[in-house]
Design an enzyme around this catalytic site. Sequence first.
Site, mmCIF file in Angstrom:
data_model
loop_
_atom_site.group_PDB
_atom_site.id
_atom_site.type_symbol
_atom_site.label_atom_id
_atom_site.label_comp_id
_atom_site.label_asym_id
_atom_site.label_seq_id
_atom_site.Cartn_x
_atom_site.Cartn_y
_atom_site.Cartn_z
ATOM 1 N N HIS A 54 46.414 40.330 25.247
ATOM 2 C CA HIS A 54 47.777 39.827 25.015
ATOM 3 C C HIS A 54 47.867 39.183 23.629
ATOM 4 O O HIS A 54 48.807 39.421 22.888
ATOM 5 C CB HIS A 54 48.144 38.733 26.037
ATOM 6 C CG HIS A 54 48.332 39.196 27.449
ATOM 7 N ND1 HIS A 54 47.718 38.583 28.505
ATOM 8 C CD2 HIS A 54 49.096 40.187 27.992
ATOM 9 C CE1 HIS A 54 48.090 39.162 29.641
ATOM 10 N NE2 HIS A 54 48.915 40.146 29.360
ATOM 11 N N LYS A 103 55.241 38.051 42.201
ATOM 12 C CA LYS A 103 54.283 39.103 41.790
ATOM 13 C C LYS A 103 52.911 38.913 42.457
ATOM 14 O O LYS A 103 52.268 37.890 42.269
ATOM 15 C CB LYS A 103 54.130 39.104 40.261
ATOM 16 C CG LYS A 103 53.354 40.307 39.741
ATOM 17 C CD LYS A 103 53.231 40.276 38.232
ATOM 18 C CE LYS A 103 52.242 41.324 37.735
ATOM 19 N NZ LYS A 103 52.036 41.246 36.296
ATOM 20 N N ARG A 162 48.249 49.947 27.205
ATOM 21 C CA ARG A 162 46.822 50.239 27.414
ATOM 22 C C ARG A 162 46.652 51.714 27.781
ATOM 23 O O ARG A 162 47.230 52.558 27.139
ATOM 24 C CB ARG A 162 46.259 49.311 28.495
ATOM 25 C CG ARG A 162 46.113 47.884 28.024
ATOM 26 C CD ARG A 162 45.882 46.932 29.164
ATOM 27 N NE ARG A 162 47.065 46.878 30.011
ATOM 28 C CZ ARG A 162 47.238 46.043 31.031
ATOM 29 N NH1 ARG A 162 46.297 45.181 31.332
ATOM 30 N NH2 ARG A 162 48.354 46.049 31.719
ATOM 31 N N SER A 216 44.732 40.620 33.096
ATOM 32 C CA SER A 216 44.637 39.282 33.691
ATOM 33 C C SER A 216 43.952 39.364 35.045
ATOM 34 O O SER A 216 43.141 38.503 35.392
ATOM 35 C CB SER A 216 46.032 38.681 33.866
ATOM 36 O OG SER A 216 46.671 38.580 32.629
HETATM 37 P P1 ADP Z 1 49.236 42.437 33.228
HETATM 38 O O1 ADP Z 1 49.804 43.802 32.988
HETATM 39 O O2 ADP Z 1 47.782 42.280 32.803
HETATM 40 O O3 ADP Z 1 49.551 41.812 34.564
HETATM 41 P P2 ADP Z 1 51.399 41.115 31.909
HETATM 42 O O4 ADP Z 1 52.418 41.434 32.926
HETATM 43 O O5 ADP Z 1 51.298 39.684 31.507
HETATM 44 O O6 ADP Z 1 49.912 41.494 32.234
HETATM 45 O O7 ADP Z 1 51.571 42.075 30.677
HETATM 46 C C1 ADP Z 1 52.444 41.839 29.634
HETATM 47 C C2 ADP Z 1 52.329 42.907 28.599
HETATM 48 O O8 ADP Z 1 51.048 42.833 27.972
HETATM 49 C C3 ADP Z 1 52.434 44.340 29.117
HETATM 50 O O9 ADP Z 1 53.195 45.076 28.162
HETATM 51 C C4 ADP Z 1 51.028 44.850 29.120
HETATM 52 O O10 ADP Z 1 50.951 46.238 28.914
HETATM 53 C C5 ADP Z 1 50.457 44.092 27.936
HETATM 54 N N1 ADP Z 1 49.012 43.948 28.017
HETATM 55 C C6 ADP Z 1 48.326 43.422 29.039
HETATM 56 N N2 ADP Z 1 46.996 43.459 28.778
HETATM 57 C C7 ADP Z 1 46.858 44.033 27.557
HETATM 58 C C8 ADP Z 1 45.731 44.387 26.728
HETATM 59 N N3 ADP Z 1 44.487 44.165 27.151
HETATM 60 N N4 ADP Z 1 45.965 44.936 25.532
HETATM 61 C C9 ADP Z 1 47.227 45.191 25.149
HETATM 62 N N5 ADP Z 1 48.327 44.907 25.869
HETATM 63 C C10 ADP Z 1 48.149 44.341 27.056
#
Ligand code: ADP
Length: 163
Positions: free
Chosen positions: A17, A41, A92, A130
């Site tokens: 992130h 969620k 990803r 996460s």
């Molecule tokens: P997750 O998908 O891990 O539950 P979030 O809902 O917080 O996390 O994701 C928010 C944004 O961050 C999404 O667009 C997701 O694709 C992106 N994201 C999550 N992990 C990564 C990563 N390792 N590298 C790049 N982008 C990421």
Amino acid sequence: MKRGIVPGTFDPITSGHLDIIERAAGLLDEIVVGVALSAEKGGGPLFSARERIAFIEAATKHLSNVSVKGFDTLLVNFADEVGALVIIKGLRAMTDFEREFQMAALNWRLDSKVETMFIMAIPEYMFLSSSAVKEIARHGGSVKGLVPDVVSEALPHKLSEAR
Ligand code: ADP
């Protein structure tokens, strides 16, 4: 002034992130990291919105054009509220694409003035999420380097509280 939002649940923020936030901050004038409360969620987030926001603030304090805000509305309404015309998402592996493509299309349908842009995850963080971080920590593995230091310090305490 080009302002963008980087939305997510961030439960908790990972190095993946943070990499997306840093790269977005280099492309636009201002970035607002939008923390979705996401009360429903997957059985509810591990960290409260206040904790998730505090982690991101600590991890981005070297970035003067980044601020952090919680939201519990439609993403396009949040974009409107903070005056942002761009939603930036990290992408990803293929599994993200399907879901992100659908969300981008729905957001376009709701407000076509708000553009969605994708930044590819770097190979090192391609498989980082996460939920994987929480799983590793839950089983006593080290998450150092996978998350900002504030998070790796807080995780064991939080997990033992949650047990
Ligand atoms: P997750 O998908 O891990 O539950 P979030 O809902 O917080 O996390 O994701 C928010 C944004 O961050 C999404 O667009 C997701 O694709 C992106 N994201 C999550 N992990 C990564 C990563 N390792 N590298 C790049 N982008 C990421």
